[in-house]
Write an enzyme that holds these catalytic residues in place. Structure first.
Site, PDB file in Angstrom:
ATOM      1  CB  CYS A 150      -4.432  -1.900   4.109  1.00 27.91           C
ATOM      2  SG  CYS A 150      -3.412  -2.197   5.595  1.00 27.91           S
TER       3      CYS A 150
ATOM      4  CD  GLU B 280      -2.707   1.010   2.658  1.00 24.90           C
ATOM      5  OE1 GLU B 280      -2.255   0.315   3.599  1.00 24.90           O
ATOM      6  OE2 GLU B 280      -3.763   1.643   2.739  1.00 24.90           O
TER       7      GLU B 280
ATOM      8  CE  LYS C 111      -7.472   1.145   3.566  1.00 26.69           C
ATOM      9  NZ  LYS C 111      -6.144   1.434   4.177  1.00 26.69           N
TER      10      LYS C 111
END
Lengths: 295, 295
Positions: A153, A43, A116
């Site tokens: 993540c 990331e 995300k």
């Protein structure tokens, strides 16, 4: 048996974004030279993990998508003939930023982006300050090596997006990550944390009968503004097969290129023997779209 | 630190239901004598696993709930002062049967029942023939030791019911189970299967920040009607904490009473540090109630 060689680039990030990017690209080249048709980066790999503090200056690091990085990594994807999953700090509009994964096909073109969706906000991970929650939904990105269920993540702790990706046809789950320990945590707690991180993602592979790839950064990064101890990123990037079995896993304390061979027929075989998708009780799942209880 | 001692009874089942039941009760007594305030039995522990074949004669083994077994185990719960989770072949009406878990509070009363929601049907696990899908939803059962998110076996492979139990307030996830190997499977496949069974359930603990208890039967049982090799039930009953860490785990080849101490404050601490429930994207989960894709 149809195989796909995949690679994860587990890197430390230094202060220079230019030097980091050069190193990222060299890692990708190495993975591709070793046969990878798909390479996944950690990331926000072009910079240090700036979310340790809240400071508006870091918005200078954001960039347009598509933009200079997709162009640069796109050329590399084409040169190496490999599909790349990169992770960028995206400036979508003035005052609107995202934590965005980009999939570059081996033609060099952008195959798709993922903004995300689950944004953390915890001491030293102040992401809600920097990133608007994504509006990407969980739709796998079609590439020449298969449909990639790309998430980022914090998403990796949630069974819902993994399942949604599978229900929309993902062949593999892919998680660029930046997660680590507080240096002061005691050893038992560190062990429980890293083990839970690996285990919950292996669980997604098992529940959905598809492989999972998680690329994490590694090494200590100080808090750029002080005020906390910094983060010791725990590496341990791994590839698990569609029964959750670990195929490759990196160390927690050094840079590595993690290589693995995925058997592209395994999902077909495993889902026949363990037909979880057949028996989902979709009539009884309504409360999954509620915050808590039946409210 | 508030603790709860729990026990799992991992038993072999023989041909006599009466002898099995006596042994079940002796196992519960032992767990309670060793301090268990909550004891969990394997799935359908009073009999052999008859679902290896389809035969209408086995419906003779079903019983009313409440009925003779809830009365008998209820008395035991009261005698030992422990909450029990038992697993029965329920006859709900003529021609309507369920695979039903019953929770008996330490007063001896039925605290609640759960009718298995996800029903498998695979070679040697012909449960769709015997059991109607439950209409229980996923609502934890309140007892004097906490709210139990009781599910049964096949449910354990699904993240959805675990999440729904947590969203409805479960303090612990509880899975009576009957799962094993085909004797002819090769060693690597056996290892992947048992490891995936443990891992996916540990994943539920991690994703929800609550402990998980899985009680499985153990030992070889022939197919009562022949026609297949039988099942080698793999035991390995276990208790994992709310970071997914294994607290106790039984062997795969022998009877055991598995004891573990649960720290009842752990969930409060862990969910503060890993606040997954805060960030669920309930606006984006709608397709979880669909069979596949957006249809």
């Amino acid at each position: 048996m149809k195989k796909l060689v995949v690679g994860l680039v587990q890197h430390k990030a230094g202060e220079s974004m230019e030097a980091n990017t050069d190193k990222n690209m060299e890692g990708i080249r190495e993975a591709a030279r070793r046969g990878a048709g798909l390479v996944v980066m950690p990331e926000l790999h072009r910079s240090r993990y700036f979310c340790q503090s809240e400071d508006a200056r870091f918005f200078d690091w954001a960039e347009a998508v598509p933009g200079p990085s997709t162009e640069r990594f796109g050329r590399l994807a084409k040169d190496m003939g490999a599909v790349l999953v990169i992770s960028l700090f995206e400036k979508r509009a003035t005052g609107l930023y995202h934590n965005t994964a980009v999939v570059l096909d081996r033609t060099g073109e952008v195959a798709g982006t993922y903004r995300k969706m689950h944004i953390p906000d915890d001491p030293q991970y102040y992401e809600k300050y920097y990133f608007a929650p994504g509006d990407s939904q969980f739709r796998p990105i079609a590439t020449s090596v298969g449909k990639l269920g790309v998430m980022v993540c914090w998403d990796q702790w949630y069974p819902e997006p993994a399942r949604l990706s599978a229900l929309h046809g993902a062949d593999v789950l892919v998680y660029p990550s930046a997660i680590g320990w507080e240096p002061a945590d005691e050893a038992g707690e560190k062990e429980r944390q890293i083990d839970s991180w690996v285990t919950v993602q292996r669980g997604h592979a098992i529940a959905n009968g598809i492989p999972v790839m998680a690329a994490n950064r590694v090494g200590f990064e100080p808090n750029p503004l002080g005020g906390s101890e910094g983060i010791d990123f725990w590496g341990s990037s791994f590839v698990a097969g569609c029964q959750g079995e670990i195929i490759s896993r990196a160390a927690s304390d050094r840079e590595e290129i993690v290589m693995a061979e995925l058997d592209l027929g395994a999902s077909e075989r495993v889902r026949r023997v363990w037909p979880f998708l057949r028996d989902r009780r979709i009539d009884a799942y309504t409360d999954l779209v509620r915050r808590y209880g039946g409210q």
